[in-house]
Design an enzyme around this catalytic site. Sequence first.
Site, PDB file in Angstrom:
ATOM      1  N   GLU A   1       6.064   2.027  -3.360  1.00  0.00           N
ATOM      2  CA  GLU A   1       5.455   0.702  -3.444  1.00  0.00           C
ATOM      3  C   GLU A   1       5.530   0.119  -4.854  1.00  0.00           C
ATOM      4  O   GLU A   1       5.304   0.832  -5.843  1.00  0.00           O
ATOM      5  CB  GLU A   1       3.992   0.810  -3.003  1.00  0.00           C
ATOM      6  N   HIS A  47      -2.341  -5.557   2.397  1.00  0.00           N
ATOM      7  CA  HIS A  47      -2.986  -4.966   1.228  1.00  0.00           C
ATOM      8  C   HIS A  47      -4.489  -5.232   1.206  1.00  0.00           C
ATOM      9  O   HIS A  47      -4.936  -6.359   1.383  1.00  0.00           O
ATOM     10  CB  HIS A  47      -2.353  -5.561  -0.042  1.00  0.00           C
ATOM     11  N   LYS A  57      -1.203   6.971  -6.714  1.00  0.00           N
ATOM     12  CA  LYS A  57      -0.629   6.127  -7.749  1.00  0.00           C
ATOM     13  C   LYS A  57       0.342   6.911  -8.619  1.00  0.00           C
ATOM     14  O   LYS A  57       0.117   8.090  -8.939  1.00  0.00           O
ATOM     15  CB  LYS A  57      -1.738   5.541  -8.615  1.00  0.00           C
ATOM     16  N   GLU A 112      -4.387  -0.611   5.033  1.00  0.00           N
ATOM     17  CA  GLU A 112      -4.871   0.145   3.883  1.00  0.00           C
ATOM     18  C   GLU A 112      -6.383   0.329   3.950  1.00  0.00           C
ATOM     19  O   GLU A 112      -7.133  -0.644   4.054  1.00  0.00           O
ATOM     20  CB  GLU A 112      -4.485  -0.597   2.597  1.00  0.00           C
ATOM     21  N   GLU A 118       2.005  -7.437  -2.331  1.00  0.00           N
ATOM     22  CA  GLU A 118       0.562  -7.642  -2.455  1.00  0.00           C
ATOM     23  C   GLU A 118       0.170  -8.592  -3.568  1.00  0.00           C
ATOM     24  O   GLU A 118      -0.874  -9.256  -3.494  1.00  0.00           O
ATOM     25  CB  GLU A 118      -0.142  -6.312  -2.669  1.00  0.00           C
ATOM     26  N   ARG A 159     -10.681  -7.986 -11.934  1.00  0.00           N
ATOM     27  CA  ARG A 159     -10.630  -8.100 -13.394  1.00  0.00           C
ATOM     28  C   ARG A 159     -10.867  -9.523 -13.909  1.00  0.00           C
ATOM     29  O   ARG A 159     -11.509  -9.711 -14.918  1.00  0.00           O
ATOM     30  CB  ARG A 159      -9.321  -7.534 -13.957  1.00  0.00           C
ATOM     31  N   LYS A 213      -2.085   7.602   0.098  1.00  0.00           N
ATOM     32  CA  LYS A 213      -1.261   6.964  -0.933  1.00  0.00           C
ATOM     33  C   LYS A 213      -1.823   7.330  -2.296  1.00  0.00           C
ATOM     34  O   LYS A 213      -3.037   7.261  -2.513  1.00  0.00           O
ATOM     35  CB  LYS A 213      -1.232   5.447  -0.769  1.00  0.00           C
TER      36      LYS A 213
END
Length: 390
Positions: free
Chosen positions: A244, A320, A189, A340, A270, A75, A187
């Site tokens: 997490e 991460h 969200k 991951e 992370e 970002r 995993k």
Amino acid sequence: MTTTVPAPPRSTAPAVLDRIESVTLSSVTLPLPNPISDAKVFTGRQRPMTEVAFLFAEVTTEEGHEGVGFSYSKRAGGPAQFAHAREVAPDLIGEDPSDVGRLWTKLVWAGASVGRSGASTQAIAAIDVALWDLKAKRAGLPLAKLLGAHRDSVRCYNTSGGFLHESVEQVRDNATRTLEQGIGGIKIKVGLPDSAEDLRRVRAVREHLGDGVPLMVDANQQWDRPTAMRVSRRLEEFDLVWIEEPLDAYDAEGHAQLARSLDTAIATGEMLTSVAEHAELIRHGAVDVLQPDAPRIGGITQFLKLATLADVANLQLAPHFAMEIHAHLAAAYPREPWVEHFDWLYPLFNERLETRDGRMYISDRPGLGITLSEQARAWTVDRVTVGAVR
């Protein structure tokens, strides 16, 4: 009879094996096929992610050895990393690339006025990773073997198929394809404003996977303490591997309270950008599964320091993102780790990590075992070479 063998005369020449001739830095923008949303988007704190900025460092020596490393930013922050690396990279020219730890310190102090964490050390991370890649290549070893591997493969789980912009039906389909690719865990969200919807999604995925597949959830720091406690207690029925980032990354005391109160492991780390910040989590007993990110904390040199602290504290490790780096580092961790799996970076490299039977395998290629693709070159938005050009 005792015979004394005289010691050879002490050399006064410096023990320099090679010297850094040039450092090439590239700012590369990786476009994502679809906008990505986690809980931070649904709470209004961030916009959907459409691209990832990478900083690549290619280090070349007078003897012809080369190493490649990378850091990244999501970002915002990519141009800042590139600018900082460009300012400090000249301090490497003429140095022995074997002295990785000393060079890390040199670069940190070259830019210390902007701090020793955050964008400055993330910029240095790309160079540090390249130096470790070079060191392993010169030894003819995969990086994991150079560091001292405890295993030739690591448990892996997928995150890229579990984001909140996709329906729960799509997340279930993604999970099925992921498992078919030999990846071991899933995993998804959570952290939506409506916690009932979080629970509905987790229940649907757990029922789809069955009881035997490892499942993790990630709230991306979007709960306050009461919400985190309430929702996490509800989540315990789903037999999760971990919960997490239930709280702000810097809330060590809040994470510690959760870790003491729940049977499910708490994972975080992370978003932290230094060893010192992670050490606070460890000191408070705030984490069961530590999730450092080598590019974010300053590279492999810093990651190895943190891994030692984590091992002494009997913590699990689950690095991460950046699996191309972290598979090697996790393989060298004494305790069985998780890595991951993200497929986002596939276009950047000519090589792939092998996954089967729930594990990610370390290749026998020297160093990190990666080379930049032509597509990565095409996505380069800025590039500079410091030092001599061959």
